[in-house]
Design a protein around this motif. Sequence first.
Motif, short mmCIF file in Angstrom:
data_model
loop_
_atom_site.label_atom_id
_atom_site.label_comp_id
_atom_site.label_asym_id
_atom_site.label_seq_id
_atom_site.Cartn_x
_atom_site.Cartn_y
_atom_site.Cartn_z
N VAL A 96 1.14 -1.67 -0.36
CA VAL A 96 0.04 0.46 -0.33
C VAL A 96 1.14 1.24 0.13
CG1 VAL A 96 -1.86 2.02 0.99
CG2 VAL A 96 -1.94 -1.49 1.24
N SER A 97 1.80 1.58 1.06
CA SER A 97 2.18 3.07 1.15
C SER A 97 3.60 2.37 2.68
CB SER A 97 2.02 4.27 1.38
OG SER A 97 2.44 5.36 1.55
N GLY A 98 4.23 2.98 2.75
CA GLY A 98 5.24 3.17 3.27
C GLY A 98 4.80 3.59 4.34
N ASP A 99 3.96 4.70 4.63
CA ASP A 99 3.84 5.82 6.22
C ASP A 99 2.59 5.34 5.93
OD1 ASP A 99 2.10 6.41 3.44
OD2 ASP A 99 2.49 8.72 3.96
N VAL A 100 1.66 4.31 5.93
CA VAL A 100 0.38 3.90 5.86
C VAL A 100 -0.33 3.70 7.38
CG1 VAL A 100 0.48 1.86 5.79
CG2 VAL A 100 -1.94 2.66 5.75
N ILE A 101 0.46 2.67 8.62
CA ILE A 101 0.86 2.57 10.00
C ILE A 101 1.41 3.79 10.38
CG2 ILE A 101 1.61 1.32 11.50
CD1 ILE A 101 -0.05 -0.49 9.51
N GLU A 102 1.92 4.97 10.63
CA GLU A 102 2.24 5.96 10.94
C GLU A 102 0.84 7.34 10.54
OE1 GLU A 102 4.50 4.36 8.87
OE2 GLU A 102 6.22 4.37 10.22
N LEU A 103 0.20 7.12 9.83
CA LEU A 103 -0.74 7.60 8.97
C LEU A 103 -2.40 7.52 9.69
CD1 LEU A 103 -1.66 10.05 6.75
CD2 LEU A 103 -1.99 8.18 5.50
N ARG A 104 -2.12 6.54 10.21
CA ARG A 104 -2.79 5.65 10.75
C ARG A 104 -3.07 6.58 12.40
NH1 ARG A 104 -2.88 1.83 14.45
NH2 ARG A 104 -4.78 0.40 15.17
N ALA A 105 -1.62 5.88 12.70
CA ALA A 105 -1.75 6.44 14.23
C ALA A 105 -2.26 8.09 14.63
CB ALA A 105 0.27 6.31 14.42
N GLU A 106 -1.76 8.75 13.61
CA GLU A 106 -1.60 9.83 13.87
C GLU A 106 -3.36 10.91 13.64
OE1 GLU A 106 0.83 13.36 11.43
OE2 GLU A 106 1.94 11.33 10.95
N MET A 107 -3.94 9.66 12.47
CA MET A 107 -5.49 10.55 12.68
C MET A 107 -6.47 9.80 14.05
SD MET A 107 -6.27 11.77 9.40
CE MET A 107 -4.24 12.28 9.85
N LEU A 108 -5.55 8.40 14.37
CA LEU A 108 -6.24 7.36 15.75
C LEU A 108 -6.06 9.11 16.40
CD1 LEU A 108 -5.75 3.97 15.49
CD2 LEU A 108 -8.24 5.93 15.79
N GLN A 109 -4.54 9.67 16.76
CA GLN A 109 -4.36 10.76 17.04
C GLN A 109 -5.05 11.53 17.30
OE1 GLN A 109 -2.17 10.21 19.81
NE2 GLN A 109 -2.37 12.00 21.38
N ILE A 110 -5.47 12.16 16.53
CA ILE A 110 -6.71 13.31 16.45
C ILE A 110 -7.73 13.18 16.54
CG2 ILE A 110 -8.00 14.65 15.02
CD1 ILE A 110 -5.26 14.64 12.81
N LEU A 111 -8.55 11.81 16.70
CA LEU A 111 -9.66 11.41 17.26
C LEU A 111 -9.87 11.35 18.74
CD1 LEU A 111 -10.52 8.46 14.36
CD2 LEU A 111 -11.64 10.81 14.73
N TYR A 112 -8.56 10.98 19.41
CA TYR A 112 -8.66 10.90 21.14
C TYR A 112 -8.37 12.34 21.39
CZ TYR A 112 -6.50 5.66 20.17
OH TYR A 112 -7.32 4.28 20.29
N GLU A 113 -7.57 13.18 20.74
CA GLU A 113 -8.10 13.92 21.23
C GLU A 113 -8.87 14.88 21.04
OE1 GLU A 113 -4.88 16.69 22.56
OE2 GLU A 113 -4.06 14.76 22.14
N GLU A 114 -9.87 14.73 19.92
CA GLU A 114 -11.19 15.43 20.11
C GLU A 114 -12.04 14.88 20.78
OE1 GLU A 114 -15.16 14.99 18.02
OE2 GLU A 114 -13.67 13.65 18.82
N ASN A 115 -12.13 13.47 21.48
CA ASN A 115 -12.55 12.66 22.39
C ASN A 115 -12.43 13.55 23.73
OD1 ASN A 115 -14.45 10.90 23.36
ND2 ASN A 115 -12.60 9.85 24.60
N LYS A 116 -11.06 13.86 24.08
CA LYS A 116 -11.18 14.93 25.52
C LYS A 116 -11.22 16.16 24.92
CE LYS A 116 -6.50 12.91 25.50
NZ LYS A 116 -4.66 12.90 25.90
#
Length: 591
Positions: free
Chosen positions: A451-471
């Motif tokens: 898929v891509s070399g950065d897909v796992i890091e990208l997933r982690a960044e997007m999840l971090q945004i969702l965790y921040e939004e929840n707080k």
Amino acid sequence: MSKMTNGIIEMINGPVVKASGLSSFKMREMVTVGNKKLIGEIISLDGDIGTIQVYEETEGLKIGEEVVSSGKPLSLKLGPGLLSNMFDGIERPLKKLYELSGGFIAEGIGLISLDEDKEWEVDLTINVGDHLKGGEFFGSVMETSIIKNYLMIPSNICGDIVSINKQDKYKLEDEVAIIKDKNGKEHILKIYQEWPVRIPRPSKKRMALSKPLVTGQRVLDIFFPLAKGGTAAIPGGFGTGKTMTQHQLAKWSDADIIVYIGCGERGNEMTDVLEEFPKLIDPNTGKTIMERTVLIANTSNMPVAAREASIYTGITMAEYYRDMGYHVAIMADSTSRWAEALREISGRLEEMPAEEGYPAYLPSRLAEFYERAGYVETLSGKEASVTIIGAVSPAGGDFSEPVTENTKRFVNAFLALDKKLAYARHYPSINWLNSYSGYIKVLDKWYRENVSGDVIELRAEMLQILYEENKLSDIVQLVGEDVLPDDQRLILEIAKVIKIGFLQQNAFHAEDTYVPLPKQHLMLELMKFLYDKASEAVKLGIPISKVKDPEIFGKVTKMKYTIPNDDLTGIGRLMSEIEDFYENLKVKYKV
């Protein structure tokens, strides 16, 4: 050896029957019960007293009627004719049952299974004198237009082919060939084999999981991926979309074969599967999805003991196709109804109840089931897998109840459905805060290479945004959004884009029901690009009201509908549009 005698029924308690005179019978032996010859299985023996669970309705059964041995455990006929078919919990074809007894299954029909009158064209690949081991192929049958059924030597037989009965077509019971083992014993080969449902079929070796089960569902493929040969649970209360999620996985996952078990579900849900699946076109083959699907229907009004057997029936069929070299996905909907059947039978057996009335052996039974998943090298040397995806229906949506808690111990992906998301029409209603996948590390290499070399890091960044939004959402509910600094208000807006534009998926939209991995990755890349550009503008002092442009944000949210799956050039154009917009904003504010 003592002569086999028939047992006599002494006590009847629903599906549980006690009989005397069973000292020559064996545990887990299949028996026929009473004058109607109901199918049952011995589940305990104490001297000559045995306890039998009956897989059919016991109404009208009388004390004093006979119990007769079959001489073998509850077994399935495994051969051509399973695919495109629908069975009850003990492999009786429902279409045939309907012909025999109408809308309600009559008692005493017997253990009918595959069609013995149908003739199959067989392509034999053996010659007299060939030495074959268990699990090796001796021929094949085109079971459907897309699936070839490989005829296998039973796993416990090894020897030389001494004769071949060559015919143009064979019925199930026709002799195909004879193989002689090293002890001189001859075994007849047919186009089917029998296997006890409670014993896992053997393989050469279990292998490490390394490939994902690609589903076309964004929240799964990127955020909580499943592995081929892995296990997953989909828990959720009533109306949260468990069945809908499993339907999507059955329709679109890249498994070769689907085994769908409706275990104790409502009849209308199975009717929906029956009516919908034949109309669905498999995106990989262009044929109806039923050509690679086996359906097992054991609805809530069918005998409760057969519900308990249906799970084993399904997994045995899945292992049979795995042994041919296929990747199989099994959908169990739902394991809670199966556990309830265990609880009911346990209660009738007067066993000591454990938590919430479930039997003390509930965890070990769940473990037995989920441990039959795996990625293996088959006896014939092929790579194949069985992936188990089990729905769990906790009463009141309480994930702390025993079935959910114990299932969590044995699965590596936990896809928690949320009733708030479901009631807000956000489907799949998988809660990104409570769900997890233990397959991220093992699939990391595959995603980087395919898929891509950065897909796992990208997933982690997007999840971090969702965790921040929840707080932040807790603060917003108390004092409103206006008190937040602009960078935090931007997180709320980007999280909304991720939730609606990426995590929410429309099963009824032609472009959105199935999304290939390259598009999934580029969609997330674009959302990250939007966040980076907007964040940069906020840091330069541009007001958030100008940064969160409704038109730009709206286009990104709607790209799942507006950009076709087979032409992703629109994502590049949208990226250029975002860059131009924020560059113009900088010029306007002279920053």
